[in-house]
Design a protein around this motif. Structure first.
Motif, PDB file in Angstrom:
ATOM      1  N   ILE A 148      -1.461  18.157   2.850  1.00  0.00           N
ATOM      2  CA  ILE A 148      -1.766  16.802   2.348  1.00  0.00           C
ATOM      3  C   ILE A 148      -1.118  16.535   0.991  1.00  0.00           C
ATOM      4  O   ILE A 148      -0.954  17.449   0.187  1.00  0.00           O
ATOM      5  N   SER A 149      -0.768  15.257   0.764  1.00  0.00           N
ATOM      6  CA  SER A 149      -0.147  14.906  -0.518  1.00  0.00           C
ATOM      7  C   SER A 149      -1.204  14.909  -1.623  1.00  0.00           C
ATOM      8  O   SER A 149      -2.388  14.635  -1.377  1.00  0.00           O
ATOM      9  N   VAL A 150      -0.745  15.188  -2.837  1.00  0.00           N
ATOM     10  CA  VAL A 150      -1.681  15.257  -3.967  1.00  0.00           C
ATOM     11  C   VAL A 150      -2.310  13.876  -4.207  1.00  0.00           C
ATOM     12  O   VAL A 150      -3.541  13.741  -4.273  1.00  0.00           O
ATOM     13  N   ARG A 186       0.835  -1.189   0.000  1.00  0.00           N
ATOM     14  CA  ARG A 186       0.000   0.000   0.000  1.00  0.00           C
ATOM     15  C   ARG A 186       0.870   1.238   0.000  1.00  0.00           C
ATOM     16  O   ARG A 186       1.946   1.234   0.608  1.00  0.00           O
ATOM     17  N   ALA A 187       0.388   2.293  -0.613  1.00  0.00           N
ATOM     18  CA  ALA A 187       1.091   3.575  -0.521  1.00  0.00           C
ATOM     19  C   ALA A 187       0.519   4.384   0.636  1.00  0.00           C
ATOM     20  O   ALA A 187      -0.666   4.279   0.949  1.00  0.00           O
ATOM     21  N   VAL A 188       1.362   5.171   1.263  1.00  0.00           N
ATOM     22  CA  VAL A 188       0.894   6.162   2.237  1.00  0.00           C
ATOM     23  C   VAL A 188       1.309   7.529   1.728  1.00  0.00           C
ATOM     24  O   VAL A 188       2.388   7.678   1.146  1.00  0.00           O
ATOM     25  N   GLY A 220      -0.517  10.845   5.442  1.00  0.00           N
ATOM     26  CA  GLY A 220      -1.108  10.178   6.618  1.00  0.00           C
ATOM     27  C   GLY A 220      -2.216  10.970   7.300  1.00  0.00           C
ATOM     28  O   GLY A 220      -2.483  10.764   8.481  1.00  0.00           O
ATOM     29  N   HIS A 221      -2.896  11.840   6.562  1.00  0.00           N
ATOM     30  CA  HIS A 221      -3.933  12.667   7.194  1.00  0.00           C
ATOM     31  C   HIS A 221      -5.317  12.020   7.181  1.00  0.00           C
ATOM     32  O   HIS A 221      -6.298  12.658   7.565  1.00  0.00           O
ATOM     33  N   SER A 222      -5.433  10.777   6.727  1.00  0.00           N
ATOM     34  CA  SER A 222      -6.729  10.093   6.793  1.00  0.00           C
ATOM     35  C   SER A 222      -6.963   9.570   8.203  1.00  0.00           C
ATOM     36  O   SER A 222      -6.020   9.309   8.943  1.00  0.00           O
TER      37      SER A 222
HETATM   38  C1  FAD Z   1      -6.503  18.516   9.881  1.00  0.00           C
HETATM   39  C2  FAD Z   1      -7.151  17.880   8.683  1.00  0.00           C
HETATM   40  C3  FAD Z   1      -7.948  18.664   7.854  1.00  0.00           C
HETATM   41  C4  FAD Z   1      -8.565  18.074   6.742  1.00  0.00           C
HETATM   42  N1  FAD Z   1      -9.301  18.878   5.903  1.00  0.00           N
HETATM   43  C5  FAD Z   1      -9.927  18.330   4.842  1.00  0.00           C
HETATM   44  C6  FAD Z   1     -10.681  19.133   3.948  1.00  0.00           C
HETATM   45  O1  FAD Z   1     -10.728  20.354   4.051  1.00  0.00           O
HETATM   46  N2  FAD Z   1     -11.352  18.524   2.942  1.00  0.00           N
HETATM   47  C7  FAD Z   1     -11.313  17.166   2.779  1.00  0.00           C
HETATM   48  O2  FAD Z   1     -11.981  16.668   1.877  1.00  0.00           O
HETATM   49  N3  FAD Z   1     -10.551  16.382   3.564  1.00  0.00           N
HETATM   50  C8  FAD Z   1      -9.861  16.942   4.587  1.00  0.00           C
HETATM   51  N4  FAD Z   1      -9.075  16.140   5.392  1.00  0.00           N
HETATM   52  C9  FAD Z   1      -8.919  14.716   5.040  1.00  0.00           C
HETATM   53  C10 FAD Z   1      -7.717  14.523   4.128  1.00  0.00           C
HETATM   54  O3  FAD Z   1      -7.657  15.479   3.121  1.00  0.00           O
HETATM   55  C11 FAD Z   1      -7.792  13.146   3.433  1.00  0.00           C
HETATM   56  O4  FAD Z   1      -7.847  12.147   4.395  1.00  0.00           O
HETATM   57  C12 FAD Z   1      -6.631  12.902   2.463  1.00  0.00           C
HETATM   58  O5  FAD Z   1      -6.780  11.626   1.882  1.00  0.00           O
HETATM   59  C13 FAD Z   1      -5.277  12.989   3.142  1.00  0.00           C
HETATM   60  O6  FAD Z   1      -4.240  12.905   2.191  1.00  0.00           O
HETATM   61  P1  FAD Z   1      -2.898  12.141   2.593  1.00  0.00           P
HETATM   62  O7  FAD Z   1      -1.869  12.476   1.618  1.00  0.00           O
HETATM   63  O8  FAD Z   1      -2.590  12.403   4.017  1.00  0.00           O
HETATM   64  O9  FAD Z   1      -3.372  10.650   2.391  1.00  0.00           O
HETATM   65  P2  FAD Z   1      -3.121   9.358   3.293  1.00  0.00           P
HETATM   66  O10 FAD Z   1      -3.954   9.481   4.516  1.00  0.00           O
HETATM   67  O11 FAD Z   1      -1.686   9.131   3.475  1.00  0.00           O
HETATM   68  O12 FAD Z   1      -3.718   8.241   2.327  1.00  0.00           O
HETATM   69  C14 FAD Z   1      -5.082   8.272   1.948  1.00  0.00           C
HETATM   70  C15 FAD Z   1      -5.355   7.109   0.996  1.00  0.00           C
HETATM   71  O13 FAD Z   1      -4.686   7.350  -0.223  1.00  0.00           O
HETATM   72  C16 FAD Z   1      -3.820   6.268  -0.525  1.00  0.00           C
HETATM   73  N5  FAD Z   1      -2.611   6.828  -1.126  1.00  0.00           N
HETATM   74  C17 FAD Z   1      -1.752   7.735  -0.604  1.00  0.00           C
HETATM   75  N6  FAD Z   1      -0.761   7.991  -1.468  1.00  0.00           N
HETATM   76  C18 FAD Z   1      -0.986   7.228  -2.555  1.00  0.00           C
HETATM   77  C19 FAD Z   1      -0.297   7.023  -3.785  1.00  0.00           C
HETATM   78  N7  FAD Z   1       0.832   7.670  -4.093  1.00  0.00           N
HETATM   79  N8  FAD Z   1      -0.820   6.148  -4.667  1.00  0.00           N
HETATM   80  C20 FAD Z   1      -1.944   5.473  -4.401  1.00  0.00           C
HETATM   81  N9  FAD Z   1      -2.639   5.623  -3.248  1.00  0.00           N
HETATM   82  C21 FAD Z   1      -2.166   6.494  -2.344  1.00  0.00           C
HETATM   83  C22 FAD Z   1      -3.542   5.564   0.798  1.00  0.00           C
HETATM   84  O14 FAD Z   1      -3.225   4.200   0.614  1.00  0.00           O
HETATM   85  C23 FAD Z   1      -4.871   5.760   1.509  1.00  0.00           C
HETATM   86  O15 FAD Z   1      -5.800   4.787   1.133  1.00  0.00           O
HETATM   87  C24 FAD Z   1      -8.413  16.683   6.478  1.00  0.00           C
HETATM   88  C25 FAD Z   1      -7.602  15.903   7.312  1.00  0.00           C
HETATM   89  C26 FAD Z   1      -6.964  16.503   8.403  1.00  0.00           C
HETATM   90  C27 FAD Z   1      -6.091  15.660   9.276  1.00  0.00           C
END
Ligand code: FAD
Length: 427
Positions: free
Chosen positions: A118-120, A50-52, A55-57
């Motif tokens: 958050i990552s794209v 799995r990719a991370v 980690g904001h989920s």
């Molecule tokens: C403080 C806070 C505020 C937030 N505000 C908002 C908001 O305004 N609007 C909103 O909609 N959400 C919001 N969120 C939620 C957040 O945007 C989502 O949970 C988003 O997915 C986080 O991105 P991430 O890069 O941290 O993903 P992660 O949590 O790391 O991963 C999410 C999912 O994507 C997958 N993934 C990650 N990278 C890849 C990759 N390279 N290839 C394939 N799969 C991948 C992972 O396996 C996982 O299933 C917020 C979260 C926090 C903590």
């Protein structure tokens, strides 16, 4: 068994738990490859991976018991195609970093989420969104993807690809996304005004009053505590008595008691899009830090009724709530997007960091919202029954087929993914 692929020295940098701390990743090995070829070998050799992102989920969709791979060690790419008005970026880059580079070159993204941290690829995978009646979620700006598929091949897809609409909000289950191509627009300036004490009857008008509007409430009063109005800089400021509200006379944070310094500038000070559309500044802690989140998308036309339906459970919600945010998102065509063919009104809850106390309230909220066929945010806490969930997405079965075709051995599957998208019985 986990992959014996390239275990770089820097894999200590791969997060062991999510940002909120409510999920400790169960992976047996953590990887941080530094080239796409290394990543391809890793994926090809792993039975479960799995990719991370950042980690904001808040849930376990991305929590594998095999290999967890971060793409943060891959070379960062931000390539603007001026002719097509698109940018191709590394999936692991944060929106905040992409935004700064785009702005320098005279461009912008149409919208951003509340935080630029958050990552794209991670944000797109869960259909992360901002607010705005005419703006789609962040995934709707995706024009192309490059991903490493289960056999280690590099696959490029774009809007001309048959199943593209199914692949963008892919929940991380279709492959590891290395690059994302996004639509861009000319850069623009925004002013942010915070207004206090909105009457519910004016909610729809407030949400439609500017480029991006968020309304904050706490379910302790029928009135709505704050309106964060992000307007293009040359729109006239709200009048002194705008919709019966009063102007905040100092900067605010959405969560009471948290420092306003963490929030993007307000009081109408103009600034570039990426320093006003998110609520929180890059480099500062977003939101509270000690929290869980849930969010539900219903039809925009049902906004007032959906909010009223929660009045009966307001006394359950308020004690475990830090703040609730109400937003809008325009409809799109992406199969697993909560905004699939539905202009949406979105009810968000920032809960206290206490899973045991929060889960029964989440269930109560879902029960009250059920008549409105709510679609939960894929990256947050929800307890929706899988059979019920499948009725909320017309393309649910098509996504399950796509999942099986692209990942026949279930390499990218996780327990929570299997719960919602069971593997079809073979034979
Ligand atoms: C403080 C806070 C505020 C937030 N505000 C908002 C908001 O305004 N609007 C909103 O909609 N959400 C919001 N969120 C939620 C957040 O945007 C989502 O949970 C988003 O997915 C986080 O991105 P991430 O890069 O941290 O993903 P992660 O949590 O790391 O991963 C999410 C999912 O994507 C997958 N993934 C990650 N990278 C890849 C990759 N390279 N290839 C394939 N799969 C991948 C992972 O396996 C996982 O299933 C917020 C979260 C926090 C903590």
């Amino acid at each position: 068994m986990t992959a014996q692929g390239p275990q770089t020295a820097s894999n200590a940098d791969v997060p062991r738990r999510n940002w909120a701390g409510n999920v400790r990743y169960a992976a047996k090995a953590f990887h941080r490859p530094t080239s796409v070829d290394d990543l391809r070998r890793l994926v090809a050799g792993s039975p479960r991976i799995r990719a991370v992102g950042s980690g904001h989920s808040f849930n376990r969709f991305g929590d594998t018991d095999g290999d967890l791979v971060s793409l943060a060690g891959l070379p960062p790419v931000v390539e603007v195609d001026h002719e097509r008005r698109q940018v191709t970026v590394s999936g692991a880059l944060r929106y905040g970093d992409v935004a700064q580079q785009l702005h320098t070159q005279g461009y912008a993204l149409a919208n951003l989420a509340s935080l630029p941290h958050i990552s794209v690829a991670g944000a797109v995978a869960t259909a992360t969104h901002g607010s705005g009646q005419t703006h789609g979620n962040l995934a709707s700006a995706v024009a192309g993807l490059e991903l490493v598929t289960a056999d280690g091949d590099l696959l490029r897809v774009d809007r001309d690809t048959d199943t593209f609409a199914g692949m963008v909000v892919g929940l991380g289950a279709l492959g590891v996304v290395t690059r994302v191509t996004l639509d861009i627009v000319p850069t623009f300036a925004v002013r942010q005004y915070v207004r206090l004490d909105l009457d519910r009857a004016a909610l729809d008008e407030a949400l439609g009053s500017a480029y991006s509007v968020s309304v904050f409430t706490d379910f302790r009063s029928p009135r709505l505590r704050e309106v964060w109005r992000k307007q293009v800089a040359d729109q006239a400021p709200p009048s002194a008595d705008w919709l019966g509200t009063t102007a905040a006379d100092q900067p605010r944070h959405p969560v009471l008691g948290m420092p306003a310094e963490n929030s993007t500038p307000q009081l109408g000070e103009p600034g570039p899009w990426h320093e006003r559309l998110p609520h929180f500044k890059l480099g500062f802690t977003p939101s509270s830090g000690d929290e869980l989140q849930s969010e539900y998308h219903v039809a925009r036309s049902a906004a007032a009724d959906a909010l009223a339906a929660l009045d009966d459970v307001a006394d359950l919600i308020a004690p475990v709530l830090l703040v609730s945010e109400l937003r809008t998102v325009a409809a799109d065509e992406l199969w697993l997007s909560p905004n699939y063919r539905r202009d949406s009104f979105v009810l968000h809850f920032t809960w206290v960091e206490d899973t045991a106390a929060v889960l029964p309230v989440v269930a109560a909220v879902e029960e009250r919202l059920a008549p409105f066929a709510p679609r939960p945010h894929w990256g947050k806490v929800f307890v929706t029954d899988p059979a019920e969930m499948s009725t909320r997405y017309p393309k649910y079965a098509d996504f399950t087929t796509l999942l099986t075709n692209l990942d026949p051995t279930g390499k990218f599957r996780t327990d929570l993914l299997n719960h919602y998208f069971p593997r079809p019985l073979s034979g």
